[in-house]
Design a protein around this motif. Structure first.
Motif, mmCIF file in Angstrom:
data_model
loop_
_atom_site.group_PDB
_atom_site.id
_atom_site.type_symbol
_atom_site.label_atom_id
_atom_site.label_comp_id
_atom_site.label_asym_id
_atom_site.label_seq_id
_atom_site.Cartn_x
_atom_site.Cartn_y
_atom_site.Cartn_z
ATOM 1 N N PRO A 1 45.568 30.690 123.660
ATOM 2 C CA PRO A 1 45.440 31.214 122.288
ATOM 3 C C PRO A 1 44.315 32.238 122.146
ATOM 4 C CG PRO A 1 45.721 28.842 122.253
ATOM 5 C CD PRO A 1 45.480 29.214 123.675
ATOM 6 N N SER B 1 43.341 34.288 124.462
ATOM 7 C CA SER B 1 43.842 35.536 125.059
ATOM 8 C C SER B 1 44.768 36.264 124.095
ATOM 9 C CB SER B 1 44.572 35.226 126.370
ATOM 10 O OG SER B 1 43.707 34.595 127.300
ATOM 11 N N VAL B 2 45.623 35.514 123.385
ATOM 12 C CA VAL B 2 46.489 36.136 122.388
ATOM 13 C C VAL B 2 45.661 36.770 121.277
ATOM 14 C CG1 VAL B 2 48.285 35.682 120.663
ATOM 15 C CG2 VAL B 2 48.399 34.584 122.900
ATOM 16 N N VAL C 1 44.298 40.040 122.448
ATOM 17 C CA VAL C 1 45.308 41.106 122.434
ATOM 18 C C VAL C 1 45.482 41.653 121.017
ATOM 19 C CG1 VAL C 1 47.754 41.614 122.807
ATOM 20 C CG2 VAL C 1 46.500 40.223 124.465
#
Length: 312
Positions: free
Chosen positions: A237, A239-240, A243
């Motif tokens: 999560p 890492s998301v 992004v």
């Protein structure tokens, strides 16, 4: 040679004592690239340049005690029918949106004012929406990481820059629409350029540092998870979130480049030379994207025509 070696030893001893007692040496988070450069530049704008916090220069001259509120002052500049093209009060011009006259020339002026006002409102709405996105990302980063980490501090710095840049840009656009003299508009435009250049610098560094951090997370996920078991959301999560954060920062960077070019504040110094490639491509994206698209402020064959005599 001996003097140089002695000075180096002395500097090492002083730094050692400072590190031991925790004096004057900032923490590693504040020394990170994405925080240090943008933070120092913002401090220079506050204490040296004194362009932040943003307050309309014309309002400051008219009201030295600061009783004029920022939003009320801008609203007064954008009042419909208050200022004519020549800068004099126009009590005979009807409000925008009410075509109460059959004169084509007067209707043309009213339509032009409508388009200018709608363009200003569209620009304002775009900046406010992007500012909300940056604020949401900063708040989400605060919950996903330590509050003192460079990732959180960097995003908070970008939010501060974008807030000040939005205020300064709205002042410039309001002054331009109200036909203020150039000696009033140019200082506001220069201040807005300084703020947006600082934001552009900080955004580029933030995107680069975030991308490098994410690369290490993807290559060494097990090591990162073992080193940071206290991540409240987990590695995927987070890492998301990174992004999405990078996408929002890219959007804001393109928007700032568009504003700098529209105000002719890119300059030709070290800023333009250092970020020439990024500025060029972000301008191309901004010109062909959906960011502050400008509708034509004129209509063909609009206004009062001139009847020409017949040639003999």
């Amino acid at each position: 040679m001996n003097i140089d070696i002695t000075c180096r030893h002395l500097a090492g001893i002083i730094c050692g004592f400072c590190l031991h007692w925790g004096w004057t040496i900032p923490s590693l988070e504040f020394c990170s690239t994405n925080v240090l450069f943008g933070g120092v530049f913002l401090l220079g704008l506050i204490w040296k340049r004194r362009v932040v916090p943003v307050r309309p220069l014309l309002a400051a001259m008219m009201d030295e005690e600061g009783c004029v509120e920022h939003e009320d002052y801008l609203r007064s500049l954008l009042a419909d029918g208050v200022v004519r093209d020549d800068g004099d009060p126009d009590d005979t011009t009807p409000p925008i949106g009410q075509n109460s006259t059959t004169d084509p020339f007067t209707r043309g002026k009213q339509k032009k004012k409508e388009r200018e006002l709608h363009e200003y409102l569209r620009k304002q709405k775009t900046l406010l929406y992007v500012r909300y996105l940056i604020g949401i990302v900063a708040l989400a980063s605060l919950f996903a990481f330590d509050w003192s980490s460079s990732i959180v501090l960097c995003q908070c710095l970008l939010f501060a820059y974008f807030t000040f840049g939005t205020q300064s840009s709205l002042i410039v656009w309001a002054y331009t629409r109200s036909k203020e003299p150039s000696d009033i508009i140019e200082p506001e435009r220069a201040r807005s350029g300084m703020i947006w250049r600082g934001f552009f610098l900080s955004t580029v560094l933030a995107i680069v540092v975030d991308s490098m951090s994410m690369a290490s997370w993807f290559v060494f996920p097990t090591l990162i998870a073992s080193e940071r078991p206290s991540l409240p959301l987990g590695l995927f999560p987070v890492s998301v979130l990174m992004v999405l954060r990078t996408a929002v920062n890219l959007l804001a960077m393109v928007l700032s480049s568009k504003i700098l070019h529209d105000m002719s504040q890119v300059g030709c110094g070290i800023f333009a030379q250092l970020f020439s490639v990024v500025i060029k491509w972000s301008k191309l994206i901004g010109d062909h994207g959906v960011f502050i698209l400008q509708k034509p402020l004129w209509t063909a064959f609009e206004g009062r025509g001139i009847t020409l005599g017949r040639a003999r």
